[in-house]
Scaffold this motif. Structure first.
Motif, PDB file in Angstrom:
ATOM      1  N   GLY A  82       7.776 -19.243   1.421  1.00  0.00           N
ATOM      2  CA  GLY A  82       7.736 -17.953   1.826  1.00  0.00           C
ATOM      3  C   GLY A  82       7.085 -17.011   0.910  1.00  0.00           C
ATOM      4  N   ASP A  83       7.019 -17.330  -0.251  1.00  0.00           N
ATOM      5  CA  ASP A  83       6.412 -16.289  -1.370  1.00  0.00           C
ATOM      6  C   ASP A  83       5.082 -16.601  -1.529  1.00  0.00           C
ATOM      7  OD1 ASP A  83       9.182 -15.329  -1.568  1.00  0.00           O
ATOM      8  OD2 ASP A  83       9.539 -16.583  -3.529  1.00  0.00           O
ATOM      9  N   PHE A  84       4.112 -17.142  -0.735  1.00  0.00           N
ATOM     10  CA  PHE A  84       2.975 -17.337  -1.065  1.00  0.00           C
ATOM     11  C   PHE A  84       2.038 -16.404  -0.195  1.00  0.00           C
ATOM     12  CE2 PHE A  84       5.214 -20.958  -1.958  1.00  0.00           C
ATOM     13  CZ  PHE A  84       4.922 -21.347  -3.522  1.00  0.00           C
ATOM     14  N   GLU A  85       2.367 -15.093  -0.483  1.00  0.00           N
ATOM     15  CA  GLU A  85       1.637 -14.054   0.278  1.00  0.00           C
ATOM     16  C   GLU A  85       1.311 -12.877  -0.580  1.00  0.00           C
ATOM     17  OE1 GLU A  85       3.837 -13.025   3.761  1.00  0.00           O
ATOM     18  OE2 GLU A  85       3.374 -14.698   4.992  1.00  0.00           O
ATOM     19  N   CYS A  86       0.306 -12.104  -0.614  1.00  0.00           N
ATOM     20  CA  CYS A  86      -0.117 -10.988  -1.193  1.00  0.00           C
ATOM     21  C   CYS A  86      -0.981 -10.169  -0.247  1.00  0.00           C
ATOM     22  CB  CYS A  86      -0.859 -11.357  -2.610  1.00  0.00           C
ATOM     23  SG  CYS A  86      -1.117  -9.818  -3.602  1.00  0.00           S
ATOM     24  N   GLU A  87      -0.175  -9.474   0.633  1.00  0.00           N
ATOM     25  CA  GLU A  87      -1.023  -8.432   1.452  1.00  0.00           C
ATOM     26  C   GLU A  87      -1.687  -7.270   0.677  1.00  0.00           C
ATOM     27  OE1 GLU A  87      -0.119  -5.253   5.329  1.00  0.00           O
ATOM     28  OE2 GLU A  87       1.563  -6.379   4.421  1.00  0.00           O
ATOM     29  N   GLU A  88      -1.010  -6.957  -0.518  1.00  0.00           N
ATOM     30  CA  GLU A  88      -1.802  -5.692  -1.203  1.00  0.00           C
ATOM     31  C   GLU A  88      -2.883  -5.808  -1.563  1.00  0.00           C
ATOM     32  OE1 GLU A  88       2.882  -6.201  -0.918  1.00  0.00           O
ATOM     33  OE2 GLU A  88       1.133  -7.396  -1.807  1.00  0.00           O
ATOM     34  N   ILE A  89      -3.344  -7.117  -2.284  1.00  0.00           N
ATOM     35  CA  ILE A  89      -4.714  -7.384  -2.822  1.00  0.00           C
ATOM     36  C   ILE A  89      -5.761  -7.033  -1.455  1.00  0.00           C
ATOM     37  CG2 ILE A  89      -5.000  -9.544  -2.411  1.00  0.00           C
ATOM     38  CD1 ILE A  89      -6.234  -9.675  -5.196  1.00  0.00           C
ATOM     39  N   LEU A  90      -5.531  -7.252  -0.383  1.00  0.00           N
ATOM     40  CA  LEU A  90      -6.609  -7.366   0.664  1.00  0.00           C
ATOM     41  C   LEU A  90      -6.924  -5.650   0.922  1.00  0.00           C
ATOM     42  CD1 LEU A  90      -5.005  -9.746   3.203  1.00  0.00           C
ATOM     43  CD2 LEU A  90      -6.716  -9.964   1.587  1.00  0.00           C
ATOM     44  N   PHE A  91      -5.955  -4.518   0.513  1.00  0.00           N
ATOM     45  CA  PHE A  91      -6.186  -3.420   0.803  1.00  0.00           C
ATOM     46  C   PHE A  91      -6.222  -2.760  -0.384  1.00  0.00           C
ATOM     47  CE2 PHE A  91      -4.363  -5.308   4.398  1.00  0.00           C
ATOM     48  CZ  PHE A  91      -5.292  -5.223   5.359  1.00  0.00           C
ATOM     49  N   LEU A  92      -6.028  -3.146  -1.573  1.00  0.00           N
ATOM     50  CA  LEU A  92      -6.201  -2.538  -2.679  1.00  0.00           C
ATOM     51  C   LEU A  92      -7.351  -1.366  -3.195  1.00  0.00           C
ATOM     52  CD1 LEU A  92      -4.742  -2.134  -5.604  1.00  0.00           C
ATOM     53  CD2 LEU A  92      -6.342  -4.039  -6.534  1.00  0.00           C
ATOM     54  N   ALA A  93      -8.447  -1.924  -2.897  1.00  0.00           N
ATOM     55  CA  ALA A  93      -9.524  -1.143  -2.955  1.00  0.00           C
ATOM     56  C   ALA A  93      -9.757   0.255  -2.267  1.00  0.00           C
ATOM     57  CB  ALA A  93     -10.907  -1.701  -2.774  1.00  0.00           C
ATOM     58  N   GLN A  94      -9.315   0.021  -0.714  1.00  0.00           N
ATOM     59  CA  GLN A  94      -9.373   1.037  -0.034  1.00  0.00           C
ATOM     60  C   GLN A  94      -7.872   2.124  -0.417  1.00  0.00           C
ATOM     61  OE1 GLN A  94      -9.362  -2.009   0.573  1.00  0.00           O
ATOM     62  NE2 GLN A  94     -10.806  -2.621   2.330  1.00  0.00           N
ATOM     63  N   HIS A  95      -7.005   1.471  -0.930  1.00  0.00           N
ATOM     64  CA  HIS A  95      -5.829   2.523  -1.187  1.00  0.00           C
ATOM     65  C   HIS A  95      -6.251   3.534  -2.538  1.00  0.00           C
ATOM     66  CE1 HIS A  95      -2.868   0.990   1.464  1.00  0.00           C
ATOM     67  NE2 HIS A  95      -2.963   0.000   0.848  1.00  0.00           N
ATOM     68  N   VAL A  96      -7.025   2.725  -3.509  1.00  0.00           N
ATOM     69  CA  VAL A  96      -7.417   3.463  -4.540  1.00  0.00           C
ATOM     70  C   VAL A  96      -8.432   4.222  -4.276  1.00  0.00           C
ATOM     71  CG1 VAL A  96      -8.436   3.220  -6.829  1.00  0.00           C
ATOM     72  CG2 VAL A  96      -6.748   1.535  -6.315  1.00  0.00           C
ATOM     73  N   TYR A  97      -9.443   4.042  -3.667  1.00  0.00           N
ATOM     74  CA  TYR A  97     -10.506   5.083  -2.784  1.00  0.00           C
ATOM     75  C   TYR A  97      -9.920   5.990  -2.318  1.00  0.00           C
ATOM     76  CZ  TYR A  97     -14.784   6.379  -0.515  1.00  0.00           C
ATOM     77  OH  TYR A  97     -15.866   6.871  -0.185  1.00  0.00           O
ATOM     78  N   HIS A  98      -8.715   5.862  -1.606  1.00  0.00           N
ATOM     79  CA  HIS A  98      -7.966   7.051  -0.919  1.00  0.00           C
ATOM     80  C   HIS A  98      -7.391   7.888  -1.920  1.00  0.00           C
ATOM     81  CE1 HIS A  98      -4.969   9.217   1.439  1.00  0.00           C
ATOM     82  NE2 HIS A  98      -5.947   9.278   2.237  1.00  0.00           N
ATOM     83  N   GLU A  99      -6.681   7.290  -2.828  1.00  0.00           N
ATOM     84  CA  GLU A  99      -6.054   8.252  -4.125  1.00  0.00           C
ATOM     85  C   GLU A  99      -7.176   8.837  -4.825  1.00  0.00           C
ATOM     86  OE1 GLU A  99      -3.791   5.626  -6.676  1.00  0.00           O
ATOM     87  OE2 GLU A  99      -2.353   4.874  -4.980  1.00  0.00           O
ATOM     88  N   LYS A 100      -8.452   8.379  -4.916  1.00  0.00           N
ATOM     89  CA  LYS A 100      -9.291   8.982  -5.534  1.00  0.00           C
ATOM     90  C   LYS A 100     -10.191  10.208  -4.989  1.00  0.00           C
ATOM     91  CE  LYS A 100     -11.435   6.294  -9.116  1.00  0.00           C
ATOM     92  NZ  LYS A 100     -12.580   5.431  -9.879  1.00  0.00           N
ATOM     93  N   THR A 101     -10.369  10.018  -3.511  1.00  0.00           N
ATOM     94  CA  THR A 101     -11.197  10.809  -2.785  1.00  0.00           C
ATOM     95  C   THR A 101     -10.317  11.648  -1.826  1.00  0.00           C
ATOM     96  OG1 THR A 101     -11.721   9.363  -1.166  1.00  0.00           O
ATOM     97  CG2 THR A 101     -13.211   9.391  -3.184  1.00  0.00           C
ATOM     98  N   GLY A 102      -9.085  11.083  -1.503  1.00  0.00           N
ATOM     99  CA  GLY A 102      -8.387  11.833  -0.400  1.00  0.00           C
ATOM    100  C   GLY A 102      -8.870  11.369   1.022  1.00  0.00           C
ATOM    101  N   GLU A 103     -10.090  10.467   1.227  1.00  0.00           N
ATOM    102  CA  GLU A 103     -10.588  10.083   2.236  1.00  0.00           C
ATOM    103  C   GLU A 103     -10.450   8.685   2.392  1.00  0.00           C
ATOM    104  OE1 GLU A 103     -14.523  11.539   2.081  1.00  0.00           O
ATOM    105  OE2 GLU A 103     -14.093  13.586   1.773  1.00  0.00           O
ATOM    106  N   GLU A 104     -10.513   8.148   3.928  1.00  0.00           N
ATOM    107  CA  GLU A 104     -10.804   6.612   3.928  1.00  0.00           C
ATOM    108  C   GLU A 104     -12.029   6.152   3.183  1.00  0.00           C
ATOM    109  OE1 GLU A 104      -8.120   4.877   5.259  1.00  0.00           O
ATOM    110  OE2 GLU A 104      -6.897   6.695   5.087  1.00  0.00           O
ATOM    111  N   MET A 105     -12.037   4.897   3.074  1.00  0.00           N
ATOM    112  CA  MET A 105     -13.311   4.254   2.589  1.00  0.00           C
ATOM    113  C   MET A 105     -14.255   4.004   3.690  1.00  0.00           C
ATOM    114  SD  MET A 105     -13.734   0.413   0.632  1.00  0.00           S
ATOM    115  CE  MET A 105     -13.025   1.099  -0.936  1.00  0.00           C
ATOM    116  N   PRO A 106     -15.383   4.391   3.597  1.00  0.00           N
ATOM    117  CA  PRO A 106     -16.104   3.985   4.680  1.00  0.00           C
ATOM    118  C   PRO A 106     -16.275   2.401   4.842  1.00  0.00           C
ATOM    119  CG  PRO A 106     -17.430   5.127   2.890  1.00  0.00           C
ATOM    120  CD  PRO A 106     -16.138   5.078   2.379  1.00  0.00           C
ATOM    121  N   SER A 107     -16.165   2.076   6.149  1.00  0.00           N
ATOM    122  CA  SER A 107     -15.842   0.893   6.366  1.00  0.00           C
ATOM    123  C   SER A 107     -17.305   0.010   6.634  1.00  0.00           C
ATOM    124  CB  SER A 107     -14.715   0.285   7.361  1.00  0.00           C
ATOM    125  OG  SER A 107     -14.978   0.945   8.534  1.00  0.00           O
TER     126      SER A 107
END
Length: 144
Positions: A82-107
Motif C-alpha cells: 500500500g505504499d505505492f501511491e503519490c497523490e501529491e505529484i498529481l497536483f503539485l503544479a496547481q498548488h505552487v501556482y496557487h501559492e504564487k498567485t493566490g488564484e487557481e491555475m486555469p485548467s
C-alpha cells in the motif's frame, strides 16, 4: 529553481499526459497487486507514484508492468503493502501556482481516459491472468 507560471502549467499538462498514457489495464492490475487493492482514485495515485520514479522506470512499466518488481526489489528489503501511491505529484503544479498567485491555475482541457472493456476490467483482479502477465510482481506481492 523557480518556475514561471507558464512552466507550471506545462508541468501540469505533462503530468496529465503521463496519467493518460499509463491508463492501462495491466498496469492497474499491477497497482492492485502492489497496493493490496486499487480503486479508481488509488490507480490515479499509483500513477502519480509511477511518474515520480522517473522517465526510465515509467516508460518500462507502461510497456511491461512486471519490470516494477526489479525496481522494488532493488530499492527495498521489505515489501510494503500500500505504499505505492503519490497523490501529491498529481497536483503539485496547481498548488505552487496557487501559492504564487493566490488564484487557481486555469485548467486546460483535461484528458479523458479511454473506456475499459469488460474483459479489461476483469483482468485487473484476475489472479491467474495477472500471475501469467506479471510473474515477478506476482511472486513479490501475492503472499502479502
Amino acid at each position: 529553481m523557480h518556475l514561471s507560471l507558464e512552466e507550471l502549467q506545462s508541468f501540469a499538462h505533462i503530468v496529465d499526459e503521463l496519467c493518460s498514457e499509463s491508463y492501462r489495464p495491466l498496469l492497474w492490475a499491477a497497482a492492485y497487486l502492489m497496493n493490496g487493492g486499487c480503486s479508481d482514485d488509488g490507480f490515479e495515485y499509483f500513477r502519480g507514484w509511477l511518474i515520480a520514479q522517473g522517465a526510465t522506470v515509467f516508460s518500462q512499466a507502461v510497456n511491461d508492468p512486471d519490470t516494477l518488481a526489479d525496481v522494488i526489489l532493488s530499492h527495498q528489503r521489505d515489501l510494503p503493502e500500500g505504499d505505492f501511491e503519490c497523490e501529491e505529484i498529481l497536483f503539485l503544479a496547481q498548488h505552487v501556482y496557487h501559492e504564487k498567485t493566490g488564484e487557481e491555475m486555469p485548467s486546460p482541457h483535461r484528458l479523458k481516459y479511454p473506456s475499459l472493456t469488460r474483459e479489461e476490467i476483469h483482468l485487473i483482479t484476475d489472479d491467474v491472468a495477472v500471475a501469467q502477465a506479471c510473474p515477478k510482481l506476482w511472486a513479490c506481492f501475492s503472499t502479502l
